[in-house]
Design an enzyme around this catalytic site. Structure first.
Site, PDB file in Angstrom:
ATOM      1  N   LYS A 272       0.832  -1.080   0.089  1.00 46.62           N
ATOM      2  CA  LYS A 272       0.001  -0.138   0.082  1.00 46.62           C
ATOM      3  C   LYS A 272       0.942   1.266  -0.112  1.00 46.62           C
ATOM      4  CE  LYS A 272      -4.101  -1.491   2.538  1.00 46.62           C
ATOM      5  NZ  LYS A 272      -4.969  -1.538   1.364  1.00 46.62           N
ATOM      6  N   ARG A 346     -10.516 -10.805   1.298  1.00 48.12           N
ATOM      7  CA  ARG A 346     -11.485 -12.016   0.533  1.00 48.12           C
ATOM      8  C   ARG A 346     -10.762 -13.472   0.882  1.00 48.12           C
ATOM      9  NH1 ARG A 346     -10.960  -8.567  -4.765  1.00 48.12           N
ATOM     10  NH2 ARG A 346     -10.962  -7.042  -3.277  1.00 48.12           N
TER      11      ARG A 346
HETATM   12  N1  BES Z   1      -8.192  -3.322   3.920  1.00 51.80           N
HETATM   13  C1  BES Z   1      -8.159  -2.931   2.552  1.00 51.80           C
HETATM   14  C2  BES Z   1      -9.516  -1.999   2.289  1.00 51.80           C
HETATM   15  C3  BES Z   1      -9.722  -0.650   2.820  1.00 51.80           C
HETATM   16  C4  BES Z   1      -9.425   0.283   2.344  1.00 51.80           C
HETATM   17  C5  BES Z   1     -10.034  -0.981   4.195  1.00 51.80           C
HETATM   18  C6  BES Z   1      -9.590   1.598   3.033  1.00 51.80           C
HETATM   19  C7  BES Z   1     -10.321   0.273   4.884  1.00 51.80           C
HETATM   20  C8  BES Z   1     -10.158   1.518   4.143  1.00 51.80           C
HETATM   21  C9  BES Z   1      -8.222  -4.125   1.611  1.00 51.80           C
HETATM   22  O1  BES Z   1      -7.543  -5.262   2.049  1.00 51.80           O
HETATM   23  C10 BES Z   1      -7.423  -3.629   0.516  1.00 51.80           C
HETATM   24  O2  BES Z   1      -6.462  -3.335   0.306  1.00 51.80           O
HETATM   25  N2  BES Z   1      -8.269  -3.838  -0.922  1.00 51.80           N
HETATM   26  C11 BES Z   1      -7.720  -3.551  -1.969  1.00 51.80           C
HETATM   27  C12 BES Z   1      -8.332  -4.539  -3.074  1.00 51.80           C
HETATM   28  C13 BES Z   1      -7.534  -4.277  -4.501  1.00 51.80           C
HETATM   29  C14 BES Z   1      -6.188  -4.922  -4.344  1.00 51.80           C
HETATM   30  C15 BES Z   1      -8.221  -5.417  -5.615  1.00 51.80           C
HETATM   31  C16 BES Z   1      -8.000  -2.070  -2.435  1.00 51.80           C
HETATM   32  O3  BES Z   1      -9.196  -1.783  -2.175  1.00 51.80           O
HETATM   33  O4  BES Z   1      -7.322  -1.434  -2.991  1.00 51.80           O
HETATM   34 ZN    ZN Z   2      -5.444  -5.271   1.665  1.00 45.33          ZN
END
Ligand code: BES
Ligand code: ZN
Ligand code: ZN
Length: 492
Positions: A272, A346
């Site tokens: 991230k 997921r």
């Molecule tokens: N934990 C995150 C989602 C999230 C974003 C929670 C903001 C709380 C606040 C999740 O695990 C994630 O990183 N999802 C990715 C998915 C993508 C890589 C398909 C996302 O949303 O970018």
């Molecule tokens: Zn994530």
């Protein structure tokens, strides 16, 4: 929080919250003491208070033998009072008293408010939440001075509201504990510590609780949950699956609640960016909400069988971390190609959902997770995204959300989104490159693990944590989902 009922205002009451309800714009205050009636009439004359709902007026008061501080709040027209108005205005009055460092809030309780006792109890407690638990010395003392310790209710109808008020207070307290859990950082709330929260709730309430540890998960072949856990090196951060059972009825299939419990999400090797990593201690909000609901099932006398499953691990980087292109066999037997290690929620939910489905054959399954950034883009911080196959439950959840202000908005899972989650080399892939419909593709992936179980997916990534709190919220964790799900279960 101490609760005391009184017939009249006493000399010990330092701060009075006085709701004013109107009928054809005339204040309905004949039950209030004369001096207070005069005060309200003058405030109306001077337009310091107006009949419009939400109008309020705070002032140090100089009526002999009366509290020194008064907050008048208009709740609008009798018969048209909204729960959300009661909740936010009572909460805002409490917050004002906190700033003024009052310890006891005395609330005039007109009988028109009797049906809102639950909401009042919840609001008082939720607005009194203390965020700065890790401050020390003077800083902590200052914060503590700014919390209410008791609430006095001036009512002649104690019996009519007592139980509902107590349920509201209990609910508010659990929402606040849920917020605390969400706010706790991963060095304090380790995977072990979070799983122990589940155990403690079970013990306190006499529920059955199983905690599957890493060696159990290996035996059970929970390849998906273990893949995300691979980079964790401290034993206290080994993955865990917590399973809680609340079974007041014999021979009734339970409703399953499944929560994402990522104690910290770095994104793994598909890292991230730092501004997205900040606040990722919140990524276990789904699990915290499931635990919050369990802490309330017995207290609220919920009549249905419910099981709770929380999939707990961090998502870290390190020599053993899982990587894009790797393929894992989930508990269901289905293989998952990892295409992005940041779509870890997921992956862990796949095993948790399969476990609930296979072991309990639930009559419906609701998963709750901070799953996608995309849901924040789509719905912001006021609506959580809802998807699924169980239309009836979705309708009821939406209704419960309106009541509790945990608002839901349904998003569609088109068959084409499901197709996009198929892998060339394995059964499924955990992400797809495209920028479109990110939340629905998350939902589409999860759908592969519910089998025939009627299913609802709640994506709370936008609503679990806030920097723009509502009147009854604090900064950081909101506890979104606890009251939603208990309200749904209570009214089922
Ligand atoms: N934990 C995150 C989602 C999230 C974003 C929670 C903001 C709380 C606040 C999740 O695990 C994630 O990183 N999802 C990715 C998915 C993508 C890589 C398909 C996302 O949303 O970018
Ligand atoms: Zn994530
Ligand atoms: Zn995550």
């Amino acid at each position: 929080m101490q609760l005391q009922f009184q017939a009249t205002i006493s000399a010990a009451d330092e701060a009075l919250i006085c709701p004013v309800i109107f009928a054809s714009k005339k204040p309905q205050i004949s039950g209030y003491p004369k001096a207070l009636q005069n005060f309200i009439r003058n405030a109306l004359k001077a337009k310091q208070l107006e009949p419009k709902e939400g109008s309020h007026f705070e002032i140090p008061l100089a009526i002999p033998r009366f509290p020194k501080y008064i907050t008048l709040v208009s709740l609008g027209e009798e018969g048209k009072i909204k729960e959300s108005t009661v909740r936010s205005n009572i909460a805002s009055a409490i917050k004002t008293l906190r700033v003024a460092k009052k310890k006891v809030a005395t609330l005039m309780y007109p009988s028109e408010l009797n049906q809102y006792a639950r909401v009042v109890g919840e609001a008082v407690v939720m607005a009194n939440h203390l965020v700065g638990r890790y401050k020390t010395g003077k800083l902590l003392e200052e914060d503590k001075k700014r919390t209410i310790t008791a609430i006095h209710l001036i009512t002649i109808a104690k019996n009519a509201i007592d139980e509902e008020l107590r349920k509201g207070i209990a609910t508010g307290l659990i929402v606040n504990t849920t917020r605390d859990l969400i706010n706790d950082p991963p060095n304090i709330l380790t995977a072990r510590a979070l799983s122990e929260v589940g155990r403690k709730i079970a013990k306190d309430n006499g529920y059955k609780c199983q905690i599957f540890e890493k060696k159990d998960l290996e035996k059970m072949k929970m390849g998906a949950l273990l893949a995300v856990n691979a980079a964790s090196t401290r034993p206290e951060d080994d993955a865990r699956l917590v399973v809680l059972e609340y079974m007041p009825n014999k021979n009734e299939k339970p409703i399953a609640l499944v929560g994402k419990g990522i104690i910290f999400d770095t994104g793994g090797y598909d890292l991230k960016p730092s501004r997205h990593m900040a606040d990722m201690q919140q990524d276990m909000s789904g699990a915290a909400v499931v635990f919050g609901v369990f802490a309330l099932l017995k207290k609220l006398g919920i009549k249905h069988n419910v099981i709770g499953v929380a999939a707990i691990t961090a998502n870290l980087v390190g020599p053993n971390a899982y990587k894009a292109t790797e393929i894992f066999t989930s508990y269901s037997g289905k293989t998952i190609e990892i295409t992005n290690t940041d779509a870890e929620g997921r992956v862990v939910l796949a095993d948790a959902i399969s476990y609930a489905v296979k072991q309990y054959k639930p009559k419906s399954l609701i998963d709750i997770a901070t799953l996608t950034g995309a849901v924040c883009v789509a719905l912001g911080d006021r609506y959580a995204g809802m998807m699924g196959t169980d239309r009836k439950t979705m309708k009821l959840l939406k209704k419960a959300g309106k009541k509790t202000d945990d608002l839901l908005w349904q998003l569609p899972i088109h068959p084409d989104f499901e197709a996009k989650m198929k892998s060339k080399i394995a059964d499924l892939r955990n992400s797809e490159d495209g920028y479109y419909a990110g939340s629905q593709k998350g939902g589409a992936f999860l759908k592969n693990f519910v089998e025939k179980t009627p299913w609802i997916h709640l994506d709370i990534a936008g609503t679990a944590f806030t920097s723009d709190p509502k009147k009854y919220e604090s900064m950081m964790g909101t506890g979104f989902g606890v009251r939603l799900l208990t309200n749904y279960l209570e009214n089922l």
